[in-house]
Motif scaffolding. Structure first.
Motif, PDB file in Angstrom:
ATOM      1  N   ILE A   1       0.868  -1.179   0.000  1.00  0.00           N
ATOM      2  CA  ILE A   1       0.000   0.000   0.000  1.00  0.00           C
ATOM      3  C   ILE A   1       0.899   1.222   0.000  1.00  0.00           C
ATOM      4  CG2 ILE A   1      -1.835   1.224   1.231  1.00  0.00           C
ATOM      5  CD1 ILE A   1      -2.503  -1.560   2.507  1.00  0.00           C
ATOM      6  N   THR A   2       0.852   2.005  -1.064  1.00  0.00           N
ATOM      7  CA  THR A   2       1.889   3.003  -1.260  1.00  0.00           C
ATOM      8  C   THR A   2       1.412   4.190  -2.072  1.00  0.00           C
ATOM      9  OG1 THR A   2       4.129   3.352  -2.158  1.00  0.00           O
ATOM     10  CG2 THR A   2       2.729   1.766  -3.302  1.00  0.00           C
ATOM     11  N   ASP A   3       2.158   5.280  -1.952  1.00  0.00           N
ATOM     12  CA  ASP A   3       2.006   6.427  -2.839  1.00  0.00           C
ATOM     13  C   ASP A   3       2.920   6.222  -4.049  1.00  0.00           C
ATOM     14  OD1 ASP A   3       4.595   7.019  -1.882  1.00  0.00           O
ATOM     15  OD2 ASP A   3       3.798   8.316  -0.308  1.00  0.00           O
ATOM     16  N   SER A   4       3.286   7.298  -4.732  1.00  0.00           N
ATOM     17  CA  SER A   4       4.040   7.162  -5.980  1.00  0.00           C
ATOM     18  C   SER A   4       5.452   6.635  -5.794  1.00  0.00           C
ATOM     19  CB  SER A   4       4.108   8.520  -6.694  1.00  0.00           C
ATOM     20  OG  SER A   4       4.750   9.476  -5.875  1.00  0.00           O
TER      21      SER A   4
ATOM     22  N   VAL B   1       2.893  -4.279   3.286  1.00  0.00           N
ATOM     23  CA  VAL B   1       3.915  -3.244   3.278  1.00  0.00           C
ATOM     24  C   VAL B   1       3.220  -1.896   3.185  1.00  0.00           C
ATOM     25  CG1 VAL B   1       5.938  -2.302   2.075  1.00  0.00           C
ATOM     26  CG2 VAL B   1       5.557  -4.791   2.152  1.00  0.00           C
ATOM     27  N   LEU B   2       3.446  -1.050   4.167  1.00  0.00           N
ATOM     28  CA  LEU B   2       2.903   0.310   4.177  1.00  0.00           C
ATOM     29  C   LEU B   2       4.043   1.263   3.843  1.00  0.00           C
ATOM     30  CD1 LEU B   2       0.785   0.068   7.445  1.00  0.00           C
ATOM     31  CD2 LEU B   2      -0.055  -0.060   5.098  1.00  0.00           C
ATOM     32  N   ALA B   3       3.996   1.832   2.661  1.00  0.00           N
ATOM     33  CA  ALA B   3       5.020   2.778   2.214  1.00  0.00           C
ATOM     34  C   ALA B   3       4.355   4.135   2.049  1.00  0.00           C
ATOM     35  CB  ALA B   3       5.661   2.313   0.911  1.00  0.00           C
ATOM     36  N   LEU B   4       4.110   4.785   3.172  1.00  0.00           N
ATOM     37  CA  LEU B   4       3.331   6.020   3.207  1.00  0.00           C
ATOM     38  C   LEU B   4       3.962   7.007   4.185  1.00  0.00           C
ATOM     39  CD1 LEU B   4      -0.215   4.388   3.474  1.00  0.00           C
ATOM     40  CD2 LEU B   4       0.720   5.525   1.444  1.00  0.00           C
ATOM     41  N   GLY B   5       3.680   8.288   3.966  1.00  0.00           N
ATOM     42  CA  GLY B   5       4.165   9.325   4.873  1.00  0.00           C
ATOM     43  C   GLY B   5       4.658  10.567   4.174  1.00  0.00           C
ATOM     44  N   TYR B   6       4.983  10.446   2.875  1.00  0.00           N
ATOM     45  CA  TYR B   6       5.447  11.622   2.144  1.00  0.00           C
ATOM     46  C   TYR B   6       4.344  12.674   2.024  1.00  0.00           C
ATOM     47  CZ  TYR B   6       9.648   9.063   0.673  1.00  0.00           C
ATOM     48  OH  TYR B   6      10.828   8.363   0.669  1.00  0.00           O
TER      49      TYR B   6
END
Length: 290
Positions: A104-107, A154-159
């Motif tokens: 689960i991610t942004d760009s 996988v959480l790839a978030l925060g930007y």
């Protein structure tokens, strides 16, 4: 009034990315309507997260679909080029689990969607996300879909989060970030995850990013708050020791990994994949060029 940076966007496509689409530079891809870096910034009101999971979702968590809460303190032995890649190991990967992974991610980590599956042979990997994805939006989408997630999430978030320069109102924004992060973790636990990996943010500098006026602008405009996010993620794994923390900040402090200040080129995509694998407890494989 001090400026608040918020890099989310109002309109959004469906959460699931169904097929690889090249990630292009912001101006070109946004003009074309494709998957691009969520690079637009500017003043914005603080967004509000949805309520914590309740009803059937909360009951599922209580019924035992949440991951075990006993973390392992054993950090795997990693090659030199992955030194420091695992900031917190979290729950140990159980070989009896289904080999399924939801990212689960942004760009940023969307850039690795053509690389990670090839590096986890035997795993079924699904990417969900879109550029400028925020924590509240991810939580809302997951709860609305109400579909099971992989054994590993996988959480790839925060930007794309709200902060003010020079730590003004830091406690306020930190509390908001923590609340949204906790809600997201509760949601994926209720949806059946067994191991969670959260990827922290790159410490983008002029030294580790490509040269050019665009990079100078982006580093100045955005990178100042990336350490704030990483501070909150360090605190998050204290509250949730079962969550693994992938230390992209430690491994990515070198040039040649991105085509701008944060978005991955092929070498960076392969390295990011290995950082995720190390934190998930999956055996690493060499990356040519490192």
């Amino acid at each position: 009034m001090p400026r608040t940076t918020h890099r989310g966007r109002r309109g959004r496509p469906a959460l699931t990315v169904r097929a690889p689409v090249p990630v292009l530079a912001c101006a070109v891809a946004l003009a074309a309507g494709g998957l691009a870096a969520g690079c637009s910034g500017g003043p914005s009101k603080v967004g509000h997260a949805g309520p914590a999971p309740s009803g059937a979702t909360a009951s599922a968590a209580r019924a035992g679909t949440a991951p075990q809460t006993t973390p392992t303190n054993q950090t795997p032995t990693l090659p030199d080029w992955l030194a420091g890649a695992v900031a917190n190991q979290g729950v140990e990967l159980d070989p009896s689990w289904d080999k399924t992974m939801t990212v689960i991610t942004d760009s940023v980590v969307l850039g690795a969607r053509s690389y990670l599956p090839a590096r986890v042979r035997g795993w079924k990997v699904q990417f969900q996300g879109f550029p400028a994805l925020t924590l509240p939006a991810a939580n809302t989408e997951l709860r609305a879909a109400n579909r099971p997630v992989g054994s590993v999430v996988v959480l790839a978030l925060g930007y794309n989060s709200n902060w003010q320069r020079n730590r003004q109102m830091y406690d306020f924004f930190a509390k908001q970030f923590d609340k949204n992060a906790d809600r997201l973790i509760d949601t994926v636990k209720a949806l059946g995850v067994k191991k969670i990996v959260w990827v922290n943010l790159r410490h983008a500098t002029l030294a580790n990013s490509p040269n050019g006026p665009t990079t100078v602008k982006e580093v100045d405009e955005y990178s100042w708050y990336f350490p704030y996010v990483n501070e909150r993620l360090n605190e998050l794994v204290k509250r949730h020791p079962d969550v693994a923390l992938a230390n992209w900040e430690a491994v990515s402090n070198r040039p040649g990994l991105t085509y701008d200040y944060i978005h991955l080129n092929p070498l960076g995509s392969n390295l990011m994949s290995e950082v995720i694998k190390a934190s998930a407890g999956i055996l690493n494989t060499p990356v040519p060029g490192l």
